[in-house]
Design an enzyme around this catalytic site. Structure first.
Site, PDB file in Angstrom:
ATOM      1  N   ARG A 279     -15.837  -2.663   9.740  1.00  0.00           N
ATOM      2  CA  ARG A 279     -16.294  -3.502   8.812  1.00  0.00           C
ATOM      3  C   ARG A 279     -17.560  -4.274   9.384  1.00  0.00           C
ATOM      4  O   ARG A 279     -18.155  -4.672   8.590  1.00  0.00           O
ATOM      5  CB  ARG A 279     -15.053  -4.626   8.652  1.00  0.00           C
ATOM      6  CG  ARG A 279     -15.016  -5.503   7.825  1.00  0.00           C
ATOM      7  CD  ARG A 279     -13.640  -6.272   7.446  1.00  0.00           C
ATOM      8  NE  ARG A 279     -13.740  -7.538   7.115  1.00  0.00           N
ATOM      9  CZ  ARG A 279     -12.566  -8.138   6.637  1.00  0.00           C
ATOM     10  NH1 ARG A 279     -11.349  -7.525   6.719  1.00  0.00           N
ATOM     11  NH2 ARG A 279     -12.726  -9.224   6.138  1.00  0.00           N
TER      12      ARG A 279
ATOM     13  N   ASN B 298     -14.013  -1.641   4.379  1.00  0.00           N
ATOM     14  CA  ASN B 298     -12.947  -2.579   4.932  1.00  0.00           C
ATOM     15  C   ASN B 298     -11.564  -1.306   5.024  1.00  0.00           C
ATOM     16  O   ASN B 298     -11.800  -0.430   5.498  1.00  0.00           O
ATOM     17  CB  ASN B 298     -12.621  -3.604   3.891  1.00  0.00           C
ATOM     18  CG  ASN B 298     -11.819  -4.642   4.178  1.00  0.00           C
ATOM     19  OD1 ASN B 298     -10.881  -4.795   4.955  1.00  0.00           O
ATOM     20  ND2 ASN B 298     -12.595  -5.905   3.999  1.00  0.00           N
TER      21      ASN B 298
ATOM     22  N   GLY C  65      -1.535 -11.644   8.134  1.00  0.00           N
ATOM     23  CA  GLY C  65      -1.522 -13.283   8.404  1.00  0.00           C
ATOM     24  C   GLY C  65      -2.553 -13.779   9.371  1.00  0.00           C
ATOM     25  O   GLY C  65      -2.421 -14.973   9.749  1.00  0.00           O
ATOM     26  N   GLY C  66      -3.634 -12.990   9.336  1.00  0.00           N
ATOM     27  CA  GLY C  66      -4.673 -13.488  10.336  1.00  0.00           C
ATOM     28  C   GLY C  66      -5.463 -14.336   9.899  1.00  0.00           C
ATOM     29  O   GLY C  66      -6.267 -15.109  10.748  1.00  0.00           O
TER      30      GLY C  66
ATOM     31  N   ASP D 262     -15.452 -12.638  10.901  1.00  0.00           N
ATOM     32  CA  ASP D 262     -13.879 -11.904  10.046  1.00  0.00           C
ATOM     33  C   ASP D 262     -14.311 -10.301  10.267  1.00  0.00           C
ATOM     34  O   ASP D 262     -13.833  -9.912   9.052  1.00  0.00           O
ATOM     35  CB  ASP D 262     -13.712 -12.545   8.759  1.00  0.00           C
ATOM     36  CG  ASP D 262     -12.492 -12.253   8.192  1.00  0.00           C
ATOM     37  OD1 ASP D 262     -11.459 -11.370   8.898  1.00  0.00           O
ATOM     38  OD2 ASP D 262     -12.316 -12.606   7.156  1.00  0.00           O
TER      39      ASP D 262
ATOM     40  N   ASP E 250     -12.355  -7.706  10.743  1.00  0.00           N
ATOM     41  CA  ASP E 250     -11.340  -6.949  11.223  1.00  0.00           C
ATOM     42  C   ASP E 250     -11.918  -5.511  11.246  1.00  0.00           C
ATOM     43  O   ASP E 250     -12.576  -4.767  10.625  1.00  0.00           O
ATOM     44  CB  ASP E 250     -10.479  -6.747   9.902  1.00  0.00           C
ATOM     45  CG  ASP E 250      -9.836  -8.173   9.575  1.00  0.00           C
ATOM     46  OD1 ASP E 250      -8.475  -8.440   9.773  1.00  0.00           O
ATOM     47  OD2 ASP E 250     -10.785  -9.216   9.245  1.00  0.00           O
TER      48      ASP E 250
ATOM     49  N   ARG F 211       0.854  -1.162  -0.073  1.00  0.00           N
ATOM     50  CA  ARG F 211      -0.031  -0.098  -0.037  1.00  0.00           C
ATOM     51  C   ARG F 211       0.746   1.328   0.068  1.00  0.00           C
ATOM     52  O   ARG F 211       0.238   2.338   0.039  1.00  0.00           O
ATOM     53  CB  ARG F 211      -1.010  -0.083   1.186  1.00  0.00           C
ATOM     54  CG  ARG F 211      -1.962  -1.411   0.909  1.00  0.00           C
ATOM     55  CD  ARG F 211      -3.069  -1.253   2.044  1.00  0.00           C
ATOM     56  NE  ARG F 211      -4.149  -2.220   1.401  1.00  0.00           N
ATOM     57  CZ  ARG F 211      -4.026  -3.416   1.981  1.00  0.00           C
ATOM     58  NH1 ARG F 211      -2.877  -3.803   2.758  1.00  0.00           N
ATOM     59  NH2 ARG F 211      -4.804  -4.292   1.567  1.00  0.00           N
TER      60      ARG F 211
ATOM     61  N   TRP G  34      -2.761  -4.904  10.038  1.00  0.00           N
ATOM     62  CA  TRP G  34      -2.175  -4.944   8.455  1.00  0.00           C
ATOM     63  C   TRP G  34      -2.785  -3.715   7.723  1.00  0.00           C
ATOM     64  O   TRP G  34      -2.627  -3.330   6.709  1.00  0.00           O
ATOM     65  CB  TRP G  34      -2.729  -6.085   7.646  1.00  0.00           C
ATOM     66  CG  TRP G  34      -4.114  -6.533   7.634  1.00  0.00           C
ATOM     67  CD1 TRP G  34      -4.891  -7.227   8.570  1.00  0.00           C
ATOM     68  CD2 TRP G  34      -5.290  -6.060   6.924  1.00  0.00           C
ATOM     69  NE1 TRP G  34      -6.167  -7.530   8.192  1.00  0.00           N
ATOM     70  CE2 TRP G  34      -6.439  -6.721   7.091  1.00  0.00           C
ATOM     71  CE3 TRP G  34      -4.968  -5.131   5.757  1.00  0.00           C
ATOM     72  CZ2 TRP G  34      -7.602  -6.643   6.435  1.00  0.00           C
ATOM     73  CZ3 TRP G  34      -6.541  -5.185   4.760  1.00  0.00           C
ATOM     74  CH2 TRP G  34      -7.557  -5.754   5.471  1.00  0.00           C
TER      75      TRP G  34
END
Lengths: 268, 552
Positions: B334, B389, B196-197, B307, B309, B136, B246
């Site tokens: 999210r 997100n 890496g979740g 999920d 996040d 990014r 992340w």
């Protein structure tokens, strides 16, 4: 990579052409020879040189003339003409002679051939290599090399960064650069001089160029992009901004600097 | 192009003289002081989100509602990569630094798009992270750029030459640690968080000395034995509980706090394997910038099984709240709720859904969700990729509105999975999700060539919220879902891309479409703006290229 290459996709081509300018004994090398040399990557030639020293030099000698009636540096081989012939000959050996078959893998064979094809440009005489630590002192102090060059974050970015120069140059090439920079400068490292319409002069090392613009790092270490149509004058300087160290440094000092440069292998 | 002897000789003494007189005393390119006040030099874009407050708002206003129709493409940078182009470029005094996925850096002339140098990095072949292998963007301090790599290294690169300065291993790539975010430079430190979740990592945020590359501090987003919050994980589930970090955080220099969002606990869809709230997953953590010590946290989704996040950008705003000046944090999550927190204390001030949400009926007085578990197979809103997100939101101090890209009517059916055992480097998600009954599919990470799948399930909406109430001020509807960040400017323009390939300028006050361009590829990055030689430019990545617009 030893210096910033503007266009990654062309890096192989650039590297090859750099090697030509580095290795040719003069800039007036015959065109045919130039074409020959550009076929081989410097890293292959370098690798081939190491294999040669370890595996071949015992018989053929460091200069390729250790076997009677065979001069590897001549570029002419009585039993082989193409690169494929050479690879085959090395793999099978020559029956009835002392030349045994060698079990090299394909990349190794390519390297040896690359070296054989360029052997004449290598080691035409033995270059004295001194002590790296002393060389660093000469490099930074008496030689004032860091006024233009940078090594591991120390020194100017005006000239090419030398942090990993030892990975891509031989002692011979480095000595030539020290003695005769003009014969060694690579096109990618040429300096340009531009005068803008309002009379401002800009000088710097060329990083990238196209039909309409040129990108340089200037003497203040700024990344500068120039539009050619906006320039009153634009000159690519084909000689090197680096002075010859033939008289400034004595032979021992040069040998130490060469040892220092050979020790620079980069941080990654 | 003749070489004159005079030109040559003129060159060398000047070069030598300069360095003899002022050896290496060149001014630092970007000081930490400049980073503190980056919003006040809008010609540049010095951090991922434009400033430490992460408002993705620019004071530039040469391009405005009256002339936005005169925007034209000035140049394009085509990446030599077929991976998603998710980077926001930095621009520093006319030079642009952008990453080319996964981990190359390209320095370009920001006015014409010509390349000064390219740094190429080859990530270790055995790496597992991350979904999409994206990057990014970079951070800068002095003359050094910093890039976090997909194989979990942090690199320092000389901004003038593109040469490596140092390379520090942050975590084990073989255990699926990786990094996709743009680092955040705070004072003399470079702060990053790991991804890496979905692979059973133990997440952390860490700071590295900008000069040496040595680690200064590390904050594990899952407390270890003996630490407060450790008991929010049953058994040894904490060891592989995920909670990655992340997305780039924000910084408040007055409070000296870094704010960072954390991701889902793992295994994602098997919450029964990790009883408890699972701190500090799906949270925002406020860390002391010098030590990394936790000052406060707020967990948006305790014991998450969907999920959700909280890897969004913390947007920092100083504003009145019920009549008194407060240091606030706005957060479009999210999980479908918009939050306002007091960023000095972490106190929950407001929470309101901005899309259809049925996993919770609302939030209690402390901001904790009031859970409404759905029967097996029933549609859950929002689905796993969330109501929003990582796409950067924006806040305009002029309109006082908070803007973000959202997914509306986005549901999934979820069936509990068999217990899953952690194996290093292997997917660690559990559960089974599928398209809701009666729909033909779900939007995924990337769009196909033709958008025909989505009937009845999810579409994109750019929305403006009044942060004081959480009420929608306006919405801009899209046919497809969207993965674009949002930029606002002092001329009350809002720039946003989308998955459909259009780049749009909206009226930030009304949401009216003022201008659009078809860039022919999905935007999965945030727009930014800068100025060179008195002309404003707007840059956006789409497909595999970066497009730069300016006035005719």
């Amino acid at each position: 990579m030893p210096f910033p290459i503007p266009n990654r996709a062309r890096s192989g081509e650039v590297l090859a052409s750099l090697f030509v300018s580095l290795c040719a004994t003069t800039m007036l090398a015959a065109q045919a020879e130039t074409d020959l040399l550009t076929k081989y990557a410097p890293s292959d030639i370098q690798g081939g040189s190491r294999i040669y020293t370890a595996q071949c030099a015992a018989c053929h000698g460091p200069n390729g003339d250790g076997v009677a009636k065979v001069d590897l540096r001549s570029g002419k081989f009585s039993r082989a003409s193409s690169d494929d012939d050479l690879r085959k000959l090395i793999t099978t050996g020559v029956s009835g002679t002392a030349m045994p078959p060698f079990k090299f893998d394909s990349p190794q064979l390519n390297m040896i051939v690359a070296y054989l094809r360029n052997m004449r440009e290598f080691g035409s005489h033995t270059v004295k290599v001194g002590e790296a630590l002393r060389g660093q002192t000469v490099f930074e102090a008496k030689g004032k090399c860091i006024t233009c060059h940078r090594v591991n974050g120390k020194g100017s970015r005006i000239g090419p960064d030398l942090s990993d120069i030892g990975g891509s140059r031989t002692a011979e090439v480095l000595e030539r650069s020290l003695l005769d920079p003009n014969a060694s400068i690579q096109p990618a490292n040429r300096f340009v001089r531009a005068v803008t319409r309002d009379g401002k002069t800009v000088r710097g090392r060329r990083l990238n160029e196209d039909s309409y613009t040129v990108q340089i790092i200037d003497e203040q270490e700024h990344l500068v992009s120039l539009v050619k149509a906006d320039l009153r004058e634009y000159t690519v300087i084909k000689t090197s901004a680096m002075p010859s160290y033939k008289d400034t440094l004595n032979a021992d000092e040069r040998a130490d600097v060469i040892a220092y440069l050979l020790s620079l292998k980069g941080s990654q | 192009m003749t070489v004159t002897r005079r030109a040559l000789f003129a060159l060398l003494p000047l070069a030598l003289l300069q360095f003899v007189l002022i050896p290496h005393a060149l001014p630092a390119q970007v000081s930490s002081e400049r980073l503190l006040h980056s919003a006040d030099e809008p010609r540049n874009w010095l951090t991922y989100s434009g400033a430490y407050s992460s408002q993705r708002y620019s004071q530039l206003k040469q391009v405005g509602p009256g002339n936005v129709k005169d925007l034209e493409m000035k140049w394009v940078f085509q990446a030599q990569s077929l991976l998603s182009f998710s980077a926001t470029p930095l621009v520093v005094d006319g030079v642009m630094y952008v990453t080319q996925a996964p981990n190359d850096i390209v320095a370009l002339d920001a006015k014409m798009g010509r390349i000064f140098w390219t740094y190429h990095y080859s990530p270790s072949p055995g790496r597992l992270c991350c979904r999409g292998s994206v990057n990014r963007g970079v951070a800068i301090l002095g003359d050094t750029l910093f890039m976090a790599t997909v194989d979990a290294h942090l690199l320092a690169i000389d901004a003038k030459s593109g040469r490596l300065v140092w390379n520090t291993k942050v975590a084990e790539a073989s255990a699926a640690y990786g990094m996709t975010l743009a680092p955040l430079v705070v004072k003399n430190k470079v702060v990053v968080g790991v991804a890496g979740g979905e692979y059973g990592i133990r997440g952390f945020i860490a700071a590295y000395d900008a000069v040496s590359g040595k680690e200064s501090w590390r904050f594990y987003t899952i407390p270890g034995p003996g630490e407060p919050g450790h008991d929010t994980w049953s058994g040894d589930s904490w060891e592989h509980g995920g909670a990655p970090a992340w997305i780039t955080g924000s910084y408040d220099p007055d409070l000296n706090l870094i704010y960072w969002g954390t991701g889902n606990p793992g295994p994602d869809f098997n919450p029964q394997q990790r009883s408890g709230d699972n701190l500090y997953s799906d949270s925002v953590v406020a860390l002391d910038a010098d030590t990394g010590k936790l000052k406060w946290y707020f967990q948006f989704t305790p014991h998450d099984g969907y999920d959700y996040d909280a890897t969004q950008i913390p947007v920092l705003v100083d504003a009145n709240w019920n009549g008194s000046a407060r240091k606030l944090m706005y957060w479009g999550n999210r999980n479908g709720f918009f939050y306002v927190l007091d960023r000095a204390s972490g106190q929950f001030l407001l929470g309101k859904p901005f899309t259809n949400v049925n996993w919770a009926s609302g939030l209690d007085d402390h901001g904790r969700p009031i859970l409404t578990p759905q029967p097996s197979g029933a549609t859950i809103y929002p689905a796993l990729l969330g109501a929003t997100n990582w796409y950067s939101p924006s806040f305009s101090p002029r309109t006082g509105l908070f803007y973000m890209s959202t997914w509306q009517n986005y549901g999934m059916a979820l069936a509990p999975g068999d217990p899953i055992e952690y194996k290093e480097g292997q997917n660690y998600m559990g559960g089974k999700f599928s398209a809701p009954e009666g729909t033909v599919g779900m939007p995924g990470m990337q769009r196909g060539a033709i958008n025909t799948w989505h009937e009845g399930n999810a579409h994109g909406v750019v929305m403006a919220l009044d942060p004081q109430t959480g009420e929608k001020k306006w919405t801009f509807e899209m046919h497809d879902v969207t993965t674009s960040g949002v930029l606002t400017t002092a001329s009350d323009l809002l720039f946003v891309g989308g998955r459909e390939g259009f780049f749009q300028a909206l009226d930030a006050r009304t949401g009216a479409l003022l201008w659009k361009a078809n860039l022919g590829g999905e935007t999965a990055a945030g727009p930014m703006t800068y100025e060179v030689d008195g002309r404003q430019y707007i840059a956006i990545a789409a497909g595999h290229s970066l497009f730069v617009f300016g006035l005719r």
